[in-house]
Scaffold this motif. Sequence first.
Motif, PDB file in Angstrom:
ATOM      1  N   ILE A 275      -8.412   2.551   0.653  1.00 53.00           N
ATOM      2  CA  ILE A 275      -8.113   2.173  -0.729  1.00 53.00           C
ATOM      3  C   ILE A 275      -8.945   3.006  -1.694  1.00 53.00           C
ATOM      4  CG2 ILE A 275      -8.244   0.308  -2.428  1.00 53.00           C
ATOM      5  CD1 ILE A 275      -7.659  -1.635  -0.123  1.00 53.00           C
TER       6      ILE A 275
ATOM      7  N   PRO B 205       0.800  -1.233   0.000  1.00 50.27           N
ATOM      8  CA  PRO B 205       0.000   0.000   0.000  1.00 50.27           C
ATOM      9  C   PRO B 205       0.828   1.277   0.000  1.00 50.27           C
ATOM     10  CG  PRO B 205      -0.999  -1.608   1.462  1.00 50.27           C
ATOM     11  CD  PRO B 205       0.313  -2.199   1.007  1.00 50.27           C
TER      12      PRO B 205
ATOM     13  N   GLU C 275       0.343   4.329  -2.615  1.00 48.86           N
ATOM     14  CA  GLU C 275      -0.009   5.666  -2.163  1.00 48.86           C
ATOM     15  C   GLU C 275       0.903   6.741  -2.745  1.00 48.86           C
ATOM     16  OE1 GLU C 275       0.215   5.261   2.048  1.00 48.86           O
ATOM     17  OE2 GLU C 275      -1.504   3.888   2.137  1.00 48.86           O
TER      18      GLU C 275
ATOM     19  N   VAL D 132      -5.445  -3.737   5.598  1.00 51.22           N
ATOM     20  CA  VAL D 132      -5.924  -2.557   4.871  1.00 51.22           C
ATOM     21  C   VAL D 132      -7.404  -2.318   5.145  1.00 51.22           C
ATOM     22  CG1 VAL D 132      -4.248  -2.736   2.997  1.00 51.22           C
ATOM     23  CG2 VAL D 132      -6.392  -4.001   2.837  1.00 51.22           C
TER      24      VAL D 132
END
Length: 214
Positions: free
Chosen positions: A164, A84, A88, A159
């Motif tokens: 997301i 992630p 990002e 997550v």
Amino acid sequence: MIIAIDGPAGSGKSTIAKLIADDLGLVYLDTGAMYRLVTLKALNDGILGNLEKIEEMLNNLNIDIRGNRFYLDDIDVSEGIRKPVVSENVSDIAAIREVREKMVDLQRKLSKSKSIILDGRDIGTVVFPNADVKIFLVADAKERANRRYKELIEKRENVRIEEIYENILKRDEIDSTRKESPLKKAEDAIEVDTTSKNIEEVKNEILKIIKKKV
């Protein structure tokens, strides 16, 4: 033969491109992974936001693609580039002109004298504007977020789908408004909406398009 598949994050580009490559015996080049490799390198070196340091890093960049595995400084980071934290930050790195110039040059060199399928944001508009077939995949942002969430949960990542979704919207904004090679549909690209379709349906639809074009 060169086939270009463009579209926003989570629209299914990489999954479909791999399947098409297998079906037609093409070389597959995951250009998004190339930007992820640069992003991971910048994260590891602690130089995010430092353009001067990033330019220096590009001059000594050591990345490699072997089959479906991705290497940074001779270390397999195939899982690391999907984290992630890389997702990002990858759009910010990809918006840097020097990074895009380096990656486009590499993509063209890697594609030379091959029948190849590539996916990304600017393959049909910048990297290969004369590609034989251009596909532009789209999908609802919530559906794209749900797909990415399921993918990361399967990898046991911790997550939240809300994060997301926000990241998808942020990446869409950065990718479509950046000065350098923004995400946009090429005039001669065929749009395919994947929102309510499964992988097999999308693959078959694109295979029909390719067969009509070549």
